[in-house]
Design a protein around this motif. Sequence first.
Motif, short mmCIF file in Angstrom:
data_model
loop_
_atom_site.label_atom_id
_atom_site.label_comp_id
_atom_site.label_asym_id
_atom_site.label_seq_id
_atom_site.Cartn_x
_atom_site.Cartn_y
_atom_site.Cartn_z
N ASN A 1 0.83 -1.21 0.00
CA ASN A 1 0.00 0.00 0.00
C ASN A 1 0.86 1.26 0.00
O ASN A 1 0.54 2.23 -0.69
CB ASN A 1 -0.91 0.00 1.22
CG ASN A 1 -1.74 1.26 1.32
OD1 ASN A 1 -2.67 1.49 0.57
ND2 ASN A 1 -1.37 2.13 2.26
N SER B 1 -4.00 6.20 3.89
CA SER B 1 -4.11 6.88 2.60
C SER B 1 -2.95 7.84 2.34
O SER B 1 -2.73 8.26 1.20
CB SER B 1 -5.43 7.66 2.53
OG SER B 1 -5.51 8.62 3.56
N THR B 2 -2.21 8.21 3.38
CA THR B 2 -1.02 9.05 3.21
C THR B 2 0.23 8.34 3.72
O THR B 2 1.19 8.99 4.12
CB THR B 2 -1.19 10.39 3.95
OG1 THR B 2 -1.40 10.14 5.35
CG2 THR B 2 -2.36 11.17 3.39
N VAL C 1 0.63 4.22 -2.74
CA VAL C 1 0.39 5.62 -2.36
C VAL C 1 1.52 6.50 -2.87
O VAL C 1 1.28 7.60 -3.39
CB VAL C 1 0.26 5.74 -0.83
CG1 VAL C 1 0.28 7.20 -0.39
CG2 VAL C 1 -1.02 5.06 -0.34
N LEU D 1 -4.64 12.47 0.55
CA LEU D 1 -3.43 12.45 -0.28
C LEU D 1 -3.36 13.68 -1.18
O LEU D 1 -2.27 14.22 -1.42
CB LEU D 1 -3.40 11.18 -1.13
CG LEU D 1 -2.19 11.03 -2.06
CD1 LEU D 1 -0.89 10.98 -1.27
CD2 LEU D 1 -2.31 9.78 -2.93
N SER E 1 -0.34 13.63 8.79
CA SER E 1 -1.07 12.42 9.19
C SER E 1 -0.88 12.08 10.65
O SER E 1 -1.36 11.05 11.11
CB SER E 1 -0.61 11.24 8.33
OG SER E 1 0.72 10.87 8.66
N PRO F 1 -10.11 9.73 3.81
CA PRO F 1 -9.15 8.99 2.97
C PRO F 1 -9.27 9.28 1.48
O PRO F 1 -8.33 9.04 0.73
CB PRO F 1 -9.46 7.52 3.28
CG PRO F 1 -10.83 7.52 3.87
CD PRO F 1 -10.98 8.82 4.57
N LYS F 2 -10.41 9.81 1.03
CA LYS F 2 -10.56 10.13 -0.39
C LYS F 2 -9.75 11.36 -0.79
O LYS F 2 -9.33 11.49 -1.94
CB LYS F 2 -12.03 10.38 -0.72
CG LYS F 2 -12.91 9.14 -0.66
CD LYS F 2 -14.34 9.51 -1.07
CE LYS F 2 -15.24 8.28 -1.05
NZ LYS F 2 -16.63 8.63 -1.45
#
Length: 310
Positions: free
Chosen positions: A80, A257-258, A84, A170, A248, A166-167
């Motif tokens: 992941n 997500s980041t 990312v 980033l 984060s 989370p959408k």
Amino acid sequence: MKNSTGNRGKIIRENLSSYVFLIPWLLGFFILTLYPMIYSLYLSFTQYDILQPPKWIGLRNLLVMFAGNDEFPRDTRFLNSLFVTFRFVFISVPLKLVFALAVAMLMNQKLRLIPFYRTIYYIPTLLGGSVAIAVLWRRLFAADGIINAILRGAFNADPPAWISNPKYALYTLILLAVWQFGSPMIIFLAGLKQIPQEYYEAASVDGAGKVRQFFSITLPSLSPIIFFNMVMQMISAFQSFTQAFIVSGGQGGPLDSTMFYSLYLYLKGFAFYEMGYASAMAWVLLIIIAALTALTFRVSGSLVSYGGGE
């Protein structure tokens, strides 16, 4: 014969004096760079928790990263973090270069106070990598931050909590990276000043408009500069750490997500005390960057023009 011996002795003394002045750099290179690199390569094949001596485990760290088995499950967070980081690099780098080139062309105009404007536009690059700016960015895009306050007041909207969603989390870091466009802008500006004005004058006589001049003269002439900036910014983006760590809260959230590669490497080494695994991750990152850089050089042959028929 005596004269030849004297010249040789003089050359030896000059060389010795040169090496004496190089001693601080040589010590720094061997002690602070080369030795840690070799030792980290050794650690990448070990299980090492900092407190106990390293234990040789061969390729197990790589197995856990990419494959896994019943005894050693695959590290899904590693994959992941790769995903990312690749998203971050392949979105932020092109956007930063486009924005930097646009501002460089604006700064290349003959306007009043243009040196002042160039300085102002470079300031984000000087400040953008700092902890203070990352903290400020986190507050700007918080649920009760200034950005949401402006959106509510101006558009009567109900904006999301950018950092904790989370959408969108980033993309706030991508926006921060693009905001630090000063370094490639300065290099683009230097390249723009090297393009002879006669090219544009001749194109104007032939009836070429500004858009045609940009694609037929500016971009081809800047292709080596674009290539250089792309490689340097890509390498820098792969190593991004501070922004993700601060924004984060040091955990790569929300929902990873980041979770940048360098942030996960840091967590593995200094939070979970898996220094052997972290060393293996560092060498994997080195290989990824080297492979992408080599591929970029390979592909650039037909796209980059150096003005001498090359």
